[in-house]
Scaffold this motif. Sequence first.
Motif, PDB file in Angstrom:
ATOM      1  N   HIS A  73       0.848  -1.197   0.000  1.00 20.20           N
ATOM      2  CA  HIS A  73       0.000   0.000   0.000  1.00 20.20           C
ATOM      3  C   HIS A  73       0.881   1.244   0.000  1.00 20.20           C
ATOM      4  O   HIS A  73       2.107   1.140   0.049  1.00 20.20           O
ATOM      5  N   ASP A  77       5.463   4.784   5.212  1.00 18.15           N
ATOM      6  CA  ASP A  77       6.459   3.864   5.786  1.00 18.15           C
ATOM      7  C   ASP A  77       6.666   2.613   4.930  1.00 18.15           C
ATOM      8  O   ASP A  77       7.516   1.775   5.256  1.00 18.15           O
ATOM      9  N   HIS A  78       5.918   2.481   3.831  1.00 17.50           N
ATOM     10  CA  HIS A  78       6.092   1.351   2.917  1.00 17.50           C
ATOM     11  C   HIS A  78       6.648   1.781   1.558  1.00 17.50           C
ATOM     12  O   HIS A  78       6.923   0.921   0.713  1.00 17.50           O
ATOM     13  N   ASP A 162       0.139  -4.017   5.767  1.00 16.74           N
ATOM     14  CA  ASP A 162      -0.395  -3.896   7.110  1.00 16.74           C
ATOM     15  C   ASP A 162      -1.833  -4.420   7.173  1.00 16.74           C
ATOM     16  O   ASP A 162      -2.592  -4.208   6.220  1.00 16.74           O
ATOM     17  N   HIS A 198      -4.106  -2.801  12.599  1.00 16.26           N
ATOM     18  CA  HIS A 198      -2.890  -3.565  12.904  1.00 16.26           C
ATOM     19  C   HIS A 198      -3.201  -4.674  13.899  1.00 16.26           C
ATOM     20  O   HIS A 198      -4.156  -4.583  14.666  1.00 16.26           O
ATOM     21  N   HIS A 220       6.632  -5.311  11.357  1.00 17.14           N
ATOM     22  CA  HIS A 220       5.969  -4.015  11.581  1.00 17.14           C
ATOM     23  C   HIS A 220       5.884  -3.738  13.091  1.00 17.14           C
ATOM     24  O   HIS A 220       4.873  -3.295  13.634  1.00 17.14           O
TER      25      HIS A 220
END
Length: 253
Positions: A73, A77-78, A162, A198, A220
């Motif tokens: 996605h 942070d990805h 996530d 999450h 993660h």
Amino acid sequence: MRLHFLGTGDCAGIPVYNCDCQVCSESRLKPALRRQGSGALLTAGPTRVLIDAGPPHLEQHLGSPPDLILLSHYHIDHVFGLFPLRWGCRDQPIPVFGPDDPAGCADLFKHPGILDFRAPLAPFVSHRHHGLEILPLPLNHSKPSLGFFLEYQGGRLAWLCDTGGLPEPTLTFLQRRPPQLMVLDCTLPPQEDDHPNHNDIERAIALHQRIGAQATCLTHVSHRLDLWLATTAFVPPAGVTIAADGMTLDIGP
Ligand SMILES: [Zn+2]
Ligand SMILES: [Zn+2]
Ligand SMILES: [Zn+2]
């Protein structure tokens, strides 16, 4: 197949800016305890696949460019590592596959550089690259997100990050085809209520058991989870490990 973790932290990473908890303080002295944003390099025969691109200095870890990039996605942070990487030198652009999210992240679509963003992936529609089968799976998250079931010469890997729990079709699929290695979102220590986006560690372990994965590697990871792990006597059940930046795992039949 071989999976090399480049980043195993949550969106804040470890150390968290200005945090003086035990984990963040120790990680400033011991680089092995640090966690960057989510990402891993998968090698499947001749094919090298970057799965998520969170670490900011990907160019220091990647070596030659990957054959393709899979994005779960477009949370920063990805994809953070793609911002400098896109201005790299390469004759052939690198194909990038991700979920259907027209908003993407910042100006990546507008100024892709050496990245070649392909048509969005659809859940349960598989793609093949030199014998590597890639099947996107739906996840539960605050932005359009996909997990990946990757199969090569009898090796089966599920990348599920996530996500908060798993949608029923994804759970059913994985129960029918348990992976040898499942890489699963495990951001939080035990929570009173299920988080929508999450997993906490109890929910992640319950998913490992329900799916019957041979091995599950939890990723993660937030500083809150690392602190909980460091201050309790918790021992993960057989088959469950906690990922670390730089860890390499082999996946085979
Ligand atoms: Zn994330
Ligand atoms: Zn901290
Ligand atoms: Zn996210």
